[in-house]
Enzyme design. Structure first.
Site, PDB file in Angstrom:
ATOM      1  NE  ARG A  37      -3.975  -2.058   1.929  1.00  0.00           N
ATOM      2  CZ  ARG A  37      -4.923  -2.387   2.771  1.00  0.00           C
ATOM      3  NH1 ARG A  37      -5.026  -1.780   3.924  1.00  0.00           N
ATOM      4  NH2 ARG A  37      -5.796  -3.309   2.455  1.00  0.00           N
ATOM      5  CE  LYS A 199     -23.507 -15.868   4.674  1.00  0.00           C
ATOM      6  NZ  LYS A 199     -23.948 -15.074   5.793  1.00  0.00           N
ATOM      7  N   GLY A 352      -9.166  -7.685  -1.884  1.00  0.00           N
ATOM      8  CA  GLY A 352      -9.644  -8.559  -0.803  1.00  0.00           C
ATOM      9  C   GLY A 352      -9.132  -9.976  -0.976  1.00  0.00           C
ATOM     10  N   GLY A 375     -13.799  -3.359  -0.814  1.00  0.00           N
ATOM     11  CA  GLY A 375     -15.164  -2.818  -0.812  1.00  0.00           C
ATOM     12  C   GLY A 375     -15.399  -1.835  -1.955  1.00  0.00           C
TER      13      GLY A 375
HETATM   14  P1  AMP Z   1     -16.357 -13.090  -0.061  1.00  0.00           P
HETATM   15  O1  AMP Z   1     -15.792 -12.244   1.044  1.00  0.00           O
HETATM   16  O2  AMP Z   1     -17.821 -12.985  -0.226  1.00  0.00           O
HETATM   17  O3  AMP Z   1     -15.581 -12.912  -1.367  1.00  0.00           O
HETATM   18  O4  AMP Z   1     -16.113 -14.602   0.377  1.00  0.00           O
HETATM   19  C1  AMP Z   1     -14.845 -15.134   0.593  1.00  0.00           C
HETATM   20  C2  AMP Z   1     -14.975 -16.318   1.486  1.00  0.00           C
HETATM   21  O5  AMP Z   1     -15.817 -17.280   0.891  1.00  0.00           O
HETATM   22  C3  AMP Z   1     -13.660 -17.029   1.745  1.00  0.00           C
HETATM   23  O6  AMP Z   1     -13.331 -16.856   3.088  1.00  0.00           O
HETATM   24  C4  AMP Z   1     -13.952 -18.486   1.433  1.00  0.00           C
HETATM   25  O7  AMP Z   1     -13.468 -19.372   2.407  1.00  0.00           O
HETATM   26  C5  AMP Z   1     -15.465 -18.537   1.416  1.00  0.00           C
HETATM   27  N1  AMP Z   1     -15.987 -19.608   0.546  1.00  0.00           N
HETATM   28  C6  AMP Z   1     -15.732 -19.793  -0.751  1.00  0.00           C
HETATM   29  N2  AMP Z   1     -16.353 -20.893  -1.214  1.00  0.00           N
HETATM   30  C7  AMP Z   1     -17.016 -21.447  -0.173  1.00  0.00           C
HETATM   31  C8  AMP Z   1     -17.840 -22.591  -0.027  1.00  0.00           C
HETATM   32  N3  AMP Z   1     -18.086 -23.404  -1.052  1.00  0.00           N
HETATM   33  N4  AMP Z   1     -18.384 -22.818   1.179  1.00  0.00           N
HETATM   34  C9  AMP Z   1     -18.137 -21.983   2.207  1.00  0.00           C
HETATM   35  N5  AMP Z   1     -17.355 -20.888   2.135  1.00  0.00           N
HETATM   36  C10 AMP Z   1     -16.802 -20.617   0.957  1.00  0.00           C
END
Ligand code: AMP
Length: 396
Positions: A37, A199, A352, A375
């Protein structure tokens, strides 16, 4: 309404307040473990110094919530920055007040002052006008080079611009916005979006927006299972947001109406528990065992996704393909890193977790651009105006 960049402005001999993101990771001894950074804004600082400006840098660090917390002082950053710039960096004792103003006024052109952590004052996160006005007392021109903070309406990002006639953005911001515009506004096609992560709810607005622009969309990670359930598959104990099944269906329909090719996993790595020591096996999405959960995409999906990417001219990627923090579920994400890295496309990777995944695979240099904002990058994907960028508009 466009924004001005630092090289559009007359900054010769002026005092410049530059908002940067020096929120670097520290170990328990307070040592900087990654200075990416800091390096990211060196071009802006060097340019300002070459133009004979006085440079006043402002940043936050961690979440001290308006209280002074010595462990979150920017002092280690001042030392590292001094080493990188090969010149002394004056560390101010605070970020506002008469003493700081005197420090800035007393310094010669060509010097750099780093203000102490903005978040030691409660006014920063509250976008407080009087705090912003105090910051503005320190300079003649305001520059925002903290893309990763531009989705936040904080005082040093938004309110402060009200007290400057001349505001602009730095080179890091320019790079971020230009790459993003090349990918989303006037892309070389086919344009493919890869969206992963835990999610659907976190990426819903991004999905709805990108579907209007892309030719293909590849969905992996936990969020894929809400879509697979919407298509009638029994996904066992995989992550599913039941309240979003209808929404997932609508997104699939919208993709079809727009002739956007929508790719979902066809097989996955399933586990008997969410644990690095779990028992695992490969299953097609038709055969996910009832009590097991899918934690990564499988080998057939890797081949399918690679095939979908082979003619891509632009790829934009956010979110891992599986629970990649655990080695047993990291292969799908690593394989995706290598498909994207080896493609003949302009490749833009969101910050991220995706950034961490690319780093882990050592393919950093093969991506066209890796965003510095988590974000803020998602907000751009959602098509949402960023408050920090909006505040710079019409401020030549
Ligand atoms: P995000 O912050 O929404 O990009 O999500 C990232 C997180 O999603 C990471 O910490 C991963 O461990 C989790 N993740 C990815 N695929 C899966 C899955 N199939 N089941 C549960 N967690 C997941």
């Amino acid at each position: 309404m466009s924004i001005k960049y630092i090289d559009d402005l007359d900054i010769k001999g002026k005092r410049l307040l530059i908002r940067v993101d020096f929120n670097v990771p520290l170990d328990e001894m307070g040592n900087i473990t990654d200075d990416t950074r800091i390096r990211g804004v060196l071009p802006t600082i060097d340019y300002a110094l070459d133009e004979g400006a006085k440079v006043v840098l402002a940043s936050h660090m961690g979440r001290p919530k308006g209280k002074v917390d010595k462990r979150l002082s920017l002092e280690p950053v001042a030392r590292r920055l001094g080493r990188l710039l090969k010149k002394d960096v004056v560390m101010a004792r605070d970020c506002i007040g008469d003493e700081v103003k005197k420090t800035v006024d007393d310094m010669d052109s060509n010097y750099v002052v780093l203000l102490e952590n903005l978040r030691f004052h409660i006014g920063e996160e509250k976008n407080d006008e009087s705090f912003a006005k105090e910051l503005a007392r320190l300079a003649d021109v305001y520059i925002n080079d903290a893309f990763a903070m531009s989705h936040r309406a904080h005082a040093s990002v938004v309110a402060v611009t009200r007290f400057f006639d001349v505001c602009g953005a730095g080179f890091l911001m320019k790079k971020e916005l230009n790459f993003f515009a090349r990918a989303m506004d006037n892309p070389a096609r086919p344009l493919v979006a890869i969206i992963g992560g835990a999610k659907v709810s976190n990426k819903l607005a991004a999905l709805e927006n990108v579907i209007k622009k892309v030719d293909k969309i590849i969905v992996g990670g936990g969020m894929a299972f809400t879509f697979l359930k919407a298509l009638g598959y029994d996904v066992g104990k995989s992550l599913v947001e039941d309240t979003l099944i209808d929404t997932a269906q609508k997104i699939l329909e919208s993709a079809k109406e727009r002739n956007v090719k929508f790719y979902l996993p066809v097989d996955c790595v399933v586990a008997d528990k969410f644990d690095s020591e779990a028992e695992t096996k490969i299953a097609t999405v038709q055969e996910i065992p009832k009590d097991w959960m899918a934690l990564d995409i499988g080998p057939a999906t890797n081949t399918l996704f690679a095939q979908a990417l082979q003619d891509a001219k632009t790829i934009i990627w956010n979110g891992p393909m599986g629970a990649f923090e655990m080695d047993a579920f990291s292969r799908g994400t690593s394989a995706m890193v290598s498909h994207v890295a080896n493609s003949y496309a302009l490749t833009i990777v969101g910050g991220g977790d995706t950034d961490v995944a690319v780093n882990k695979s050592g393919e950093l240099n093969k991506m066209s651009y890796i965003s510095t904002g988590g974000g803020a990058f998602i907000d751009l994907l959602e098509g949402r105006p960023l408050p920090g960028i909006e505040a710079l508009k019409n401020k030549g």
